[in-house]
Design a protein around this motif. Sequence first.
Motif, PDB file in Angstrom:
ATOM      1  N   PRO A 104       0.814  -1.261  -0.070  1.00 18.35           N
ATOM      2  CA  PRO A 104      -0.050  -0.001   0.048  1.00 18.35           C
ATOM      3  C   PRO A 104       1.019   1.230   0.067  1.00 18.35           C
ATOM      4  O   PRO A 104       2.012   1.174   0.586  1.00 18.35           O
ATOM      5  CB  PRO A 104      -0.757  -0.181   1.375  1.00 18.35           C
ATOM      6  N   ALA A 105       0.567   2.198  -0.779  1.00 19.15           N
ATOM      7  CA  ALA A 105       1.453   3.476  -1.056  1.00 19.15           C
ATOM      8  C   ALA A 105       1.696   4.076   0.376  1.00 19.15           C
ATOM      9  O   ALA A 105       2.709   4.644   0.491  1.00 19.15           O
ATOM     10  CB  ALA A 105       0.516   4.379  -1.914  1.00 19.15           C
ATOM     11  N   ASP A 106       0.984   4.369   1.206  1.00 16.47           N
ATOM     12  CA  ASP A 106       1.249   4.996   2.395  1.00 16.47           C
ATOM     13  C   ASP A 106       2.053   4.425   3.419  1.00 16.47           C
ATOM     14  O   ASP A 106       2.734   4.864   4.249  1.00 16.47           O
ATOM     15  CB  ASP A 106      -0.153   5.360   3.216  1.00 16.47           C
ATOM     16  N   GLU A 107       2.341   2.960   2.915  1.00 19.70           N
ATOM     17  CA  GLU A 107       3.526   2.368   3.563  1.00 19.70           C
ATOM     18  C   GLU A 107       4.557   1.867   2.850  1.00 19.70           C
ATOM     19  O   GLU A 107       5.508   1.384   3.208  1.00 19.70           O
ATOM     20  CB  GLU A 107       2.927   1.009   4.499  1.00 19.70           C
ATOM     21  N   ASN A 108       4.525   2.397   1.668  1.00 22.05           N
ATOM     22  CA  ASN A 108       5.446   2.091   0.908  1.00 22.05           C
ATOM     23  C   ASN A 108       6.432   3.272   0.655  1.00 22.05           C
ATOM     24  O   ASN A 108       6.535   4.025   0.012  1.00 22.05           O
ATOM     25  CB  ASN A 108       5.217   1.943  -0.715  1.00 22.05           C
ATOM     26  N   VAL A 109       7.314   3.397   1.703  1.00 28.52           N
ATOM     27  CA  VAL A 109       8.061   4.675   2.349  1.00 28.52           C
ATOM     28  C   VAL A 109       9.365   4.935   1.746  1.00 28.52           C
ATOM     29  O   VAL A 109       9.894   5.721   2.066  1.00 28.52           O
ATOM     30  CB  VAL A 109       7.912   4.623   3.887  1.00 28.52           C
ATOM     31  N   TRP A 110       9.904   3.805   1.149  1.00 30.36           N
ATOM     32  CA  TRP A 110      11.124   3.987   0.476  1.00 30.36           C
ATOM     33  C   TRP A 110      11.638   5.300  -0.079  1.00 30.36           C
ATOM     34  O   TRP A 110      12.377   5.942   0.246  1.00 30.36           O
ATOM     35  CB  TRP A 110      11.638   2.803  -0.284  1.00 30.36           C
ATOM     36  N   THR A 111      10.903   5.465  -1.119  1.00 32.35           N
ATOM     37  CA  THR A 111      11.109   6.702  -1.665  1.00 32.35           C
ATOM     38  C   THR A 111      11.014   7.991  -0.707  1.00 32.35           C
ATOM     39  O   THR A 111      11.758   9.016  -1.004  1.00 32.35           O
ATOM     40  CB  THR A 111      10.161   7.090  -3.205  1.00 32.35           C
ATOM     41  N   ILE A 112       9.929   7.981   0.005  1.00 36.47           N
ATOM     42  CA  ILE A 112       9.615   9.237   0.780  1.00 36.47           C
ATOM     43  C   ILE A 112      10.829   9.497   1.409  1.00 36.47           C
ATOM     44  O   ILE A 112      11.114  10.622   1.658  1.00 36.47           O
ATOM     45  CB  ILE A 112       8.329   8.980   1.600  1.00 36.47           C
ATOM     46  N   TYR A 113      11.185   8.498   2.298  1.00 34.74           N
ATOM     47  CA  TYR A 113      12.341   8.820   3.257  1.00 34.74           C
ATOM     48  C   TYR A 113      13.706   8.961   2.443  1.00 34.74           C
ATOM     49  O   TYR A 113      14.608   9.668   3.184  1.00 34.74           O
ATOM     50  CB  TYR A 113      12.534   7.668   4.113  1.00 34.74           C
ATOM     51  N   TYR A 114      14.118   8.386   1.412  1.00 39.23           N
ATOM     52  CA  TYR A 114      15.240   8.633   0.773  1.00 39.23           C
ATOM     53  C   TYR A 114      15.219  10.156   0.287  1.00 39.23           C
ATOM     54  O   TYR A 114      16.180  10.793  -0.056  1.00 39.23           O
ATOM     55  CB  TYR A 114      15.496   7.687  -0.259  1.00 39.23           C
ATOM     56  N   ASN A 115      14.234  10.400  -0.169  1.00 39.01           N
ATOM     57  CA  ASN A 115      13.833  12.044  -0.735  1.00 39.01           C
ATOM     58  C   ASN A 115      14.081  12.824   0.627  1.00 39.01           C
ATOM     59  O   ASN A 115      14.947  13.825   0.583  1.00 39.01           O
ATOM     60  CB  ASN A 115      12.472  12.366  -0.991  1.00 39.01           C
ATOM     61  N   GLY A 116      13.822  12.484   1.810  1.00 39.71           N
ATOM     62  CA  GLY A 116      14.225  13.373   2.961  1.00 39.71           C
ATOM     63  C   GLY A 116      15.833  13.160   3.268  1.00 39.71           C
ATOM     64  O   GLY A 116      16.259  14.053   3.717  1.00 39.71           O
ATOM     65  N   ILE A 117      16.132  12.086   2.940  1.00 35.88           N
ATOM     66  CA  ILE A 117      17.763  11.929   3.251  1.00 35.88           C
ATOM     67  C   ILE A 117      18.324  12.629   2.336  1.00 35.88           C
ATOM     68  O   ILE A 117      19.507  13.429   2.714  1.00 35.88           O
ATOM     69  CB  ILE A 117      17.874  10.444   3.390  1.00 35.88           C
ATOM     70  N   ARG A 118      18.008  12.647   1.114  1.00 32.96           N
ATOM     71  CA  ARG A 118      18.656  13.522   0.074  1.00 32.96           C
ATOM     72  C   ARG A 118      18.725  15.052   0.347  1.00 32.96           C
ATOM     73  O   ARG A 118      19.643  15.645   0.380  1.00 32.96           O
ATOM     74  CB  ARG A 118      17.954  13.109  -1.299  1.00 32.96           C
ATOM     75  N   SER A 119      17.430  15.469   0.829  1.00 35.46           N
ATOM     76  CA  SER A 119      17.262  16.782   1.202  1.00 35.46           C
ATOM     77  C   SER A 119      18.280  17.106   2.438  1.00 35.46           C
ATOM     78  O   SER A 119      18.899  18.344   2.490  1.00 35.46           O
ATOM     79  CB  SER A 119      15.799  17.415   1.431  1.00 35.46           C
ATOM     80  N   ALA A 120      18.314  16.210   3.300  1.00 37.51           N
ATOM     81  CA  ALA A 120      18.844  16.642   4.678  1.00 37.51           C
ATOM     82  C   ALA A 120      20.523  16.518   4.376  1.00 37.51           C
ATOM     83  O   ALA A 120      21.218  17.546   4.738  1.00 37.51           O
ATOM     84  CB  ALA A 120      18.659  15.424   5.645  1.00 37.51           C
ATOM     85  N   THR A 121      20.980  15.731   3.400  1.00 41.01           N
ATOM     86  CA  THR A 121      22.313  15.928   2.971  1.00 41.01           C
ATOM     87  C   THR A 121      22.891  16.930   2.324  1.00 41.01           C
ATOM     88  O   THR A 121      23.738  17.491   2.360  1.00 41.01           O
ATOM     89  CB  THR A 121      22.768  14.534   2.294  1.00 41.01           C
ATOM     90  N   ILE A 122      21.898  17.391   1.333  1.00 45.09           N
ATOM     91  CA  ILE A 122      22.144  18.819   0.620  1.00 45.09           C
ATOM     92  C   ILE A 122      22.465  19.746   1.552  1.00 45.09           C
ATOM     93  O   ILE A 122      23.343  20.929   1.412  1.00 45.09           O
ATOM     94  CB  ILE A 122      20.850  18.776  -0.507  1.00 45.09           C
ATOM     95  N   PHE A 123      21.181  19.989   2.498  1.00 44.72           N
ATOM     96  CA  PHE A 123      21.674  20.979   3.484  1.00 44.72           C
ATOM     97  C   PHE A 123      22.751  20.818   4.326  1.00 44.72           C
ATOM     98  O   PHE A 123      23.632  21.826   4.389  1.00 44.72           O
ATOM     99  CB  PHE A 123      20.349  21.087   4.455  1.00 44.72           C
ATOM    100  N   VAL A 124      23.243  19.626   4.716  1.00 43.48           N
ATOM    101  CA  VAL A 124      24.432  19.386   5.683  1.00 43.48           C
ATOM    102  C   VAL A 124      25.461  19.777   4.822  1.00 43.48           C
ATOM    103  O   VAL A 124      26.428  20.457   5.362  1.00 43.48           O
ATOM    104  CB  VAL A 124      24.369  17.868   6.117  1.00 43.48           C
ATOM    105  N   ASN A 125      25.500  19.633   3.622  1.00 44.57           N
ATOM    106  CA  ASN A 125      26.604  19.872   2.424  1.00 44.57           C
ATOM    107  C   ASN A 125      26.896  21.084   2.191  1.00 44.57           C
ATOM    108  O   ASN A 125      28.045  21.692   1.881  1.00 44.57           O
ATOM    109  CB  ASN A 125      26.644  19.049   1.124  1.00 44.57           C
ATOM    110  N   ASN A 126      25.860  22.041   2.449  1.00 48.76           N
ATOM    111  CA  ASN A 126      25.890  23.264   2.038  1.00 48.76           C
ATOM    112  C   ASN A 126      25.732  24.393   3.009  1.00 48.76           C
ATOM    113  O   ASN A 126      26.200  25.663   2.634  1.00 48.76           O
ATOM    114  CB  ASN A 126      24.920  23.481   0.817  1.00 48.76           C
TER     115      ASN A 126
END
Length: 575
Positions: A104-126
């Motif tokens: 089910p889409a609402d528990e298919n969270v792989w992409t959701i959380y990797y998007n968050g991880i990516r955004s966080a890393t962009i912030f950390v790096n810059n």
Amino acid sequence: MKRYKYIILVLVSVVMIMTACKKYEPYPIEKVTIDYIFDKGDSDAVNAYKFLIGVYVNLRQGHNSIGGDALDAASDDAVSSSLSQTTTPVSILSRGAYNSLTMPADENVWTIYYNGIRSATIFVNNIDAVPTRGKVNGISLKYIYKSEARFLRAHYYFELVKRYGGVPLLGNKVYQLEDDITVPRNTFEECINYIVSECNAIKDSLRTAPVTPDQVHSVTKGAALALRARALLFAASPLFNGGNTSKDPLAGYTAYDANRWKLASDAAKELLDLGTYKLVRDFRDIFLIPNNSELIFIQTGHIGATVELYNGPVGIGAPAGLGQTSPTQELVDAFPMRRSGKFITDPTSGYSINNPYGINDPEKERDLRFQYSIFYNGAKWLNDGVQTFEGGLSKPNIGTQQTLTGYYQRKFMGKFETEASVANHNVDWTVFRLAATMLDFAEAENEINGPTAKVVETIDSLRSRAGIFKGSASSPWGIKTNITQDEMRELIRNERRIELAFEQSRYFDIRRWKIAEVVMNQPRKGMTIVKAGTQLTYTVNDNVLQTKFEPRMYLYPIPYDEVVKNPNMKQNFGW
């Protein structure tokens, strides 16, 4: 040149956040680059902070979050009241009717959380490029913001790990479209070590509670300690501590180590020893009063009455509730008696099947968390009484959505028992709170040292807040003085169930304890109530809904697309 490439998905979301702010002057989207957001001339870090808020956006609200249903309706604590029992996302979860393609889409969270991880890393790096001048408690806002992003990244990894086991750890690398992204999964141990190390690295460079009202959403030192304690608790639990079915290091540790319980206990104790957080007196106020002393970390929501609309009992109020969530008899039976503190299965508890909810009889009252979490027949609501007997206002049996179990969810709602209608209030989602960390500590400490005085004291505090009477010296708050480690384990698990009901705890607890294949392969139960004149007859319905659980379901399948496009992505056992 890569520094100037547009990171489209992330930046578009940030632009949306920026343009939603009245103080923001419209800026052409094609001009929004990394250098614009992390502006070397922006001493107030205005744009960078807006980007950070975008990292927070990946936190998920838990209220009715699975296609309109509570995640707890996929556990043994509740079922969905929906008329479409076989097709709703939460019923697909509870019946195990999913695979790597159909999660089910609402528990298919792989992409959701990797998007968050990516955004966080962009912030950390810059963020280091921004000459932030503000300070809090002597710490530059730049370092506080950076630590918040690192926390969020660690939190998103934990949300993945508790569902999938080991996942790829990307470090500080931000992958571009032309990069080779066929990275393998890290082991479960490596993921836990990473989460713990991140929490250790940032805990002293964050805000400390209490925070100002405008910062109630912000990560604090307490949040970092709570995340570390929770990650270590999962790591010490039977599913991951040598108990994974496949004995695959991706799925957990391959051998049991009792010291993992000590690490979890020590981590939770460090948070408790801060003395910063306190239990609020009224259980309901945890979820109604912003920035109260029990809250450690929340996902901010909105001002409204959506919880009442979704979950309130049908037939009462205008508009009446939808009654979306039907708590099970199993959950109801878990609440002890208020006078004795004993389970209702104890013949000396004071429980009576003729008055199971203690209406108008203080001697038969249940733990106050019961009436604050569940609507039952006779409960007060909107100047009326809930009627879940057959043909009653809240169970009319006319082919419309209604309770399947004789109960409705009450938790998180305002104090509207004697009001004519509901009113708007804060609807936030609690990620970490003091009582949960107390239970984390009690569980881990009991596993390593048995039912010590500190363990008993911790449970006493929660039961006292719940209105349970202290009672006799031989069984204060319903806990016998010579309780064994096994008995305390069951008591703690039950306390966790009723204290954290509908907070998305039980769904994961029955997995990490490895009891899901027992409790989820039994039919859910409810209560059938028949009224004849003024007489009520209560009969347990032993087959409200049949659920299903297989051993492979202790971990989610890695999404099909991720396995197909990445030859190094190993699928979980059984999928």
